[in-house]
Design a protein around this motif. Structure first.
Motif, PDB file in Angstrom:
ATOM      1  N   UNK A   1      -5.453  95.766  13.878  1.00 41.45           N
ATOM      2  CA  UNK A   1      -5.889  94.832  12.852  1.00 41.45           C
ATOM      3  C   UNK A   1      -7.073  95.359  12.037  1.00 41.45           C
ATOM      4  N   UNK A   2      -7.282  96.672  12.053  1.00 44.10           N
ATOM      5  CA  UNK A   2      -8.362  97.252  11.258  1.00 44.10           C
ATOM      6  C   UNK A   2      -8.152  96.885   9.789  1.00 44.10           C
ATOM      7  N   UNK A   3      -9.201  96.388   9.158  1.00 47.69           N
ATOM      8  CA  UNK A   3      -9.088  95.786   7.822  1.00 47.69           C
ATOM      9  C   UNK A   3      -8.571  96.759   6.764  1.00 47.69           C
ATOM     10  N   UNK A   4      -8.904  98.037   6.864  1.00 46.21           N
ATOM     11  CA  UNK A   4      -8.510  98.971   5.819  1.00 46.21           C
ATOM     12  C   UNK A   4      -7.000  99.202   5.760  1.00 46.21           C
ATOM     13  N   UNK A   5      -6.279  98.903   6.817  1.00 42.27           N
ATOM     14  CA  UNK A   5      -4.812  98.985   6.780  1.00 42.27           C
ATOM     15  C   UNK A   5      -4.168  97.605   6.852  1.00 42.27           C
ATOM     16  N   UNK A   6      -4.752  96.696   7.605  1.00 40.80           N
ATOM     17  CA  UNK A   6      -4.145  95.387   7.834  1.00 40.80           C
ATOM     18  C   UNK A   6      -4.072  94.560   6.552  1.00 40.80           C
ATOM     19  N   UNK A   7      -5.137  94.502   5.785  1.00 37.73           N
ATOM     20  CA  UNK A   7      -5.172  93.667   4.581  1.00 37.73           C
ATOM     21  C   UNK A   7      -4.168  94.147   3.529  1.00 37.73           C
ATOM     22  N   UNK A   8      -4.116  95.441   3.185  1.00 37.26           N
ATOM     23  CA  UNK A   8      -3.108  95.851   2.186  1.00 37.26           C
ATOM     24  C   UNK A   8      -1.673  95.669   2.668  1.00 37.26           C
ATOM     25  N   UNK A   9      -1.420  95.925   3.947  1.00 39.98           N
ATOM     26  CA  UNK A   9      -0.053  95.783   4.462  1.00 39.98           C
ATOM     27  C   UNK A   9       0.371  94.316   4.439  1.00 39.98           C
ATOM     28  N   UNK A  10      -0.502  93.417   4.872  1.00 40.25           N
ATOM     29  CA  UNK A  10      -0.165  91.989   4.837  1.00 40.25           C
ATOM     30  C   UNK A  10       0.026  91.514   3.404  1.00 40.25           C
ATOM     31  N   UNK A  11      -0.769  92.026   2.478  1.00 40.38           N
ATOM     32  CA  UNK A  11      -0.606  91.665   1.068  1.00 40.38           C
ATOM     33  C   UNK A  11       0.753  92.094   0.537  1.00 40.38           C
ATOM     34  N   UNK A  12       1.179  93.310   0.898  1.00 41.63           N
ATOM     35  CA  UNK A  12       2.501  93.786   0.456  1.00 41.63           C
ATOM     36  C   UNK A  12       3.615  92.960   1.077  1.00 41.63           C
ATOM     37  N   UNK A  13       3.489  92.663   2.367  1.00 37.97           N
ATOM     38  CA  UNK A  13       4.540  91.905   3.044  1.00 37.97           C
ATOM     39  C   UNK A  13       4.655  90.490   2.491  1.00 37.97           C
TER      40      UNK A  13
END
Length: 123
Positions: A7-19
């Protein structure tokens, strides 16, 4: 995606935004189809129910048609990715200096996750 913790923010936030951004289109198309079909085929549904069909049995043809329409954007995106268009995430990774194979691998994972999110979100 090889992140520790996942859940590291630098990968989690963009991936959740795309999904979430991409699955909303599919879910909206599926719900629109379901509501229109229920309205136009209400006599058939009532007939099935009056003959003793369960809710699932009465709605099964409509749900199949709706799921098919919900998956159209995801399938279209997967069919052209890498051949006709290079998606934004992959382009950003390549320009940023990442390995091309790693960028393509990440893009494939994201495309499959978008399809799975749409399927599970509509289901």
């Amino acid at each position: 995606m090889n992140t520790n913790p996942p859940w590291a923010a630098y990968k989690f936030i963009p991936i959740m935004g795309m999904l979430f951004g991409n699955c909303m289109v599919g879910i909206t198309m599926g719900i629109k189809t379901a509501l229109e079909s229920v309205h136009s085929e209400r006599d058939i549904i009532e007939c099935y129910l009056s003959f003793g069909a369960t809710r699932y049995e009465a709605m099964k043809p409509i749900l199949i048609k709706s799921m098919r329409n919900a998956m159209i954007p995801s399938i279209n995106n997967m069919s052209i990715t890498g051949l006709i268009s290079i998606p934004g995430m992959m382009t950003g990774q390549i320009i940023g200096g990442a390995d091309v194979m790693q960028a393509a691998h990440s893009q494939q994972i994201i495309m499959f996750l978008i399809a799975a999110t749409t399927t599970l979100g509509f289901d």
